[in-house]
Design an enzyme around this catalytic site. Structure first.
Site, PDB file in Angstrom:
ATOM      1  N   PRO A   1       0.818  -1.222   0.000  1.00 36.47           N
ATOM      2  CA  PRO A   1       0.000   0.000   0.000  1.00 36.47           C
ATOM      3  C   PRO A   1       0.852   1.272   0.000  1.00 36.47           C
ATOM      4  O   PRO A   1       0.342   2.358  -0.239  1.00 36.47           O
ATOM      5  CB  PRO A   1      -0.835  -0.116   1.280  1.00 36.47           C
ATOM      6  CG  PRO A   1      -0.264  -1.220   2.066  1.00 36.47           C
ATOM      7  CD  PRO A   1       0.586  -2.059   1.169  1.00 36.47           C
TER       8      PRO A   1
ATOM      9  N   GLU B   1       1.788  -8.404   8.960  1.00 34.63           N
ATOM     10  CA  GLU B   1       1.830  -6.979   9.287  1.00 34.63           C
ATOM     11  C   GLU B   1       2.905  -6.233   8.506  1.00 34.63           C
ATOM     12  O   GLU B   1       2.983  -5.026   8.560  1.00 34.63           O
ATOM     13  CB  GLU B   1       2.042  -6.777  10.790  1.00 34.63           C
ATOM     14  CG  GLU B   1       0.759  -6.890  11.602  1.00 34.63           C
ATOM     15  CD  GLU B   1       0.272  -8.319  11.738  1.00 34.63           C
ATOM     16  OE1 GLU B   1       1.067  -9.245  11.487  1.00 34.63           O
ATOM     17  OE2 GLU B   1      -0.898  -8.507  12.085  1.00 34.63           O
TER      18      GLU B   1
ATOM     19  N   ARG C   1      -4.360  -8.851 -20.289  1.00 33.26           N
ATOM     20  CA  ARG C   1      -5.377  -8.547 -21.306  1.00 33.26           C
ATOM     21  C   ARG C   1      -4.867  -7.574 -22.371  1.00 33.26           C
ATOM     22  O   ARG C   1      -5.446  -7.461 -23.442  1.00 33.26           O
ATOM     23  CB  ARG C   1      -6.680  -8.057 -20.664  1.00 33.26           C
ATOM     24  CG  ARG C   1      -6.599  -6.712 -20.013  1.00 33.26           C
ATOM     25  CD  ARG C   1      -7.851  -6.396 -19.232  1.00 33.26           C
ATOM     26  NE  ARG C   1      -8.989  -6.058 -20.091  1.00 33.26           N
ATOM     27  CZ  ARG C   1      -9.140  -4.892 -20.714  1.00 33.26           C
ATOM     28  NH1 ARG C   1      -8.211  -3.961 -20.609  1.00 33.26           N
ATOM     29  NH2 ARG C   1     -10.207  -4.665 -21.457  1.00 33.26           N
TER      30      ARG C   1
ATOM     31  N   ASP D   1     -11.244   1.054 -24.129  1.00 34.98           N
ATOM     32  CA  ASP D   1     -11.431   0.937 -22.677  1.00 34.98           C
ATOM     33  C   ASP D   1     -11.533   2.284 -21.989  1.00 34.98           C
ATOM     34  O   ASP D   1     -10.985   3.270 -22.456  1.00 34.98           O
ATOM     35  CB  ASP D   1     -10.188   0.290 -22.034  1.00 34.98           C
ATOM     36  CG  ASP D   1     -10.172  -1.207 -22.177  1.00 34.98           C
ATOM     37  OD1 ASP D   1     -11.221  -1.787 -22.449  1.00 34.98           O
ATOM     38  OD2 ASP D   1      -9.082  -1.780 -22.001  1.00 34.98           O
TER      39      ASP D   1
HETATM   40  N1  ADE Z   1      -0.950  -5.077   0.076  1.00 35.50           N
HETATM   41  C1  ADE Z   1      -1.854  -4.686   1.006  1.00 35.50           C
HETATM   42  N2  ADE Z   1      -2.601  -3.674   0.563  1.00 35.50           N
HETATM   43  C2  ADE Z   1      -2.185  -3.396  -0.703  1.00 35.50           C
HETATM   44  C3  ADE Z   1      -2.570  -2.435  -1.679  1.00 35.50           C
HETATM   45  N3  ADE Z   1      -3.529  -1.541  -1.462  1.00 35.50           N
HETATM   46  N4  ADE Z   1      -1.907  -2.449  -2.852  1.00 35.50           N
HETATM   47  C4  ADE Z   1      -0.901  -3.327  -3.069  1.00 35.50           C
HETATM   48  N5  ADE Z   1      -0.503  -4.243  -2.186  1.00 35.50           N
HETATM   49  C5  ADE Z   1      -1.132  -4.285  -1.016  1.00 35.50           C
END
Ligand code: ADE
Length: 222
Positions: free
Chosen positions: A86, A113, A150, A164
């Site tokens: 993230p 975690e 794709r 797209d």
């Molecule tokens: N791992 C946990 N959350 C994630 C996200 N939003 N994007 C990529 N990998 C992740």
């Protein structure tokens, strides 16, 4: 193209690889996708892959050794290494087009975690699929894989992905099929007119209108 995915949960990919477009792309040899269990690379006698964080704190941390060894084993001069997290750059269609031109992707799925910070040094890029936290990188790696596969030549009709959403920073235009009137909900007359030039103009107008209404931020991107 070849895609190697490193995960602690290989079974999560079973249905992904055996259905629909991805299955067909694999069968047609447009892509080779290998799923690798990170645990298989652990040198620990109990195949341990995580440990407590130095300095204390919640949860377990993915250790560097299994990931470093897996990457070393799989890496070639053509490899482009992606870490799913993230904290990565936010994924979009432009990045999908960039990735489709790579010969070999190695995708590392983080889990628990967190992962040891030194794992970051292996990656050419870090990708996030959005501002929310998943339980691991697996679903995120499937999102990236699906959106890239794709786009590979011959996987779906080129015309299909050229129109797209997000190409030219525009959302897709509305589409309809039969019947022309469903419970009083009517298909726009112009689509029944057979006049292709007018239809194309209408579609472009609709793309602009939709994008302005729903995603004005896309019109500001370069
Ligand atoms: N791992 C946990 N959350 C994630 C996200 N939003 N994007 C990529 N990998 C992740």
């Amino acid at each position: 193209m070849k895609i190697d995915i490193l995960t602690l949960f290989p079974n999560m990919f079973d249905n992904f690889l055996t259905e629909s477009i991805i299955k067909r792309a694999i069968n047609d040899k447009k892509v080779i996708i290998n799923i690798h269990n990170i645990r298989d690379y652990s040198k620990d006698p109990h195949k341990k892959v995580d440990d407590y964080p130095f300095g204390g704190g919640e949860g377990m941390v993915l250790m560097p050794q299994p990931i470093f060894d897996a990457v070393e084993h799989l890496k070639t001069p053509d490899s482009y290494i992606i870490l799913m997290t993230p904290q990565g750059i936010k994924y979009n269609q432009k990045k999908a087009y960039e990735l489709k031109d790579k010969k070999h992707l190695i995708i590392i799925c983080g889990h628990y975690e967190g992962f040891d910070e030194r794992i970051r040094t292996l990656a050419d890029t870090e990708i996030s699929i959005g501002d929310y936290v998943l339980t691991g990188g697996e679903l995120a790696s499937m999102v990236v894989t699906d959106s890239v596969v794709r786009l590979i030549d011959g996987v779906i009709e080129t015309n299909s992905h050229l129109k797209d959403s997000f190409n030219n920073n525009l959302l897709d235009y509305p589409t309809y099929t039969r019947p022309a009137d469903y419970k009083g909900l009517k298909v726009p007359e112009i689509l029944l007119s057979g006049h292709h030039e007018n239809i194309n103009m209408w579609r472009h107008e609709q793309q602009l209108k939709r994008t302005k209404e729903r995603r004005p931020d896309l019109l500001e991107e370069d």
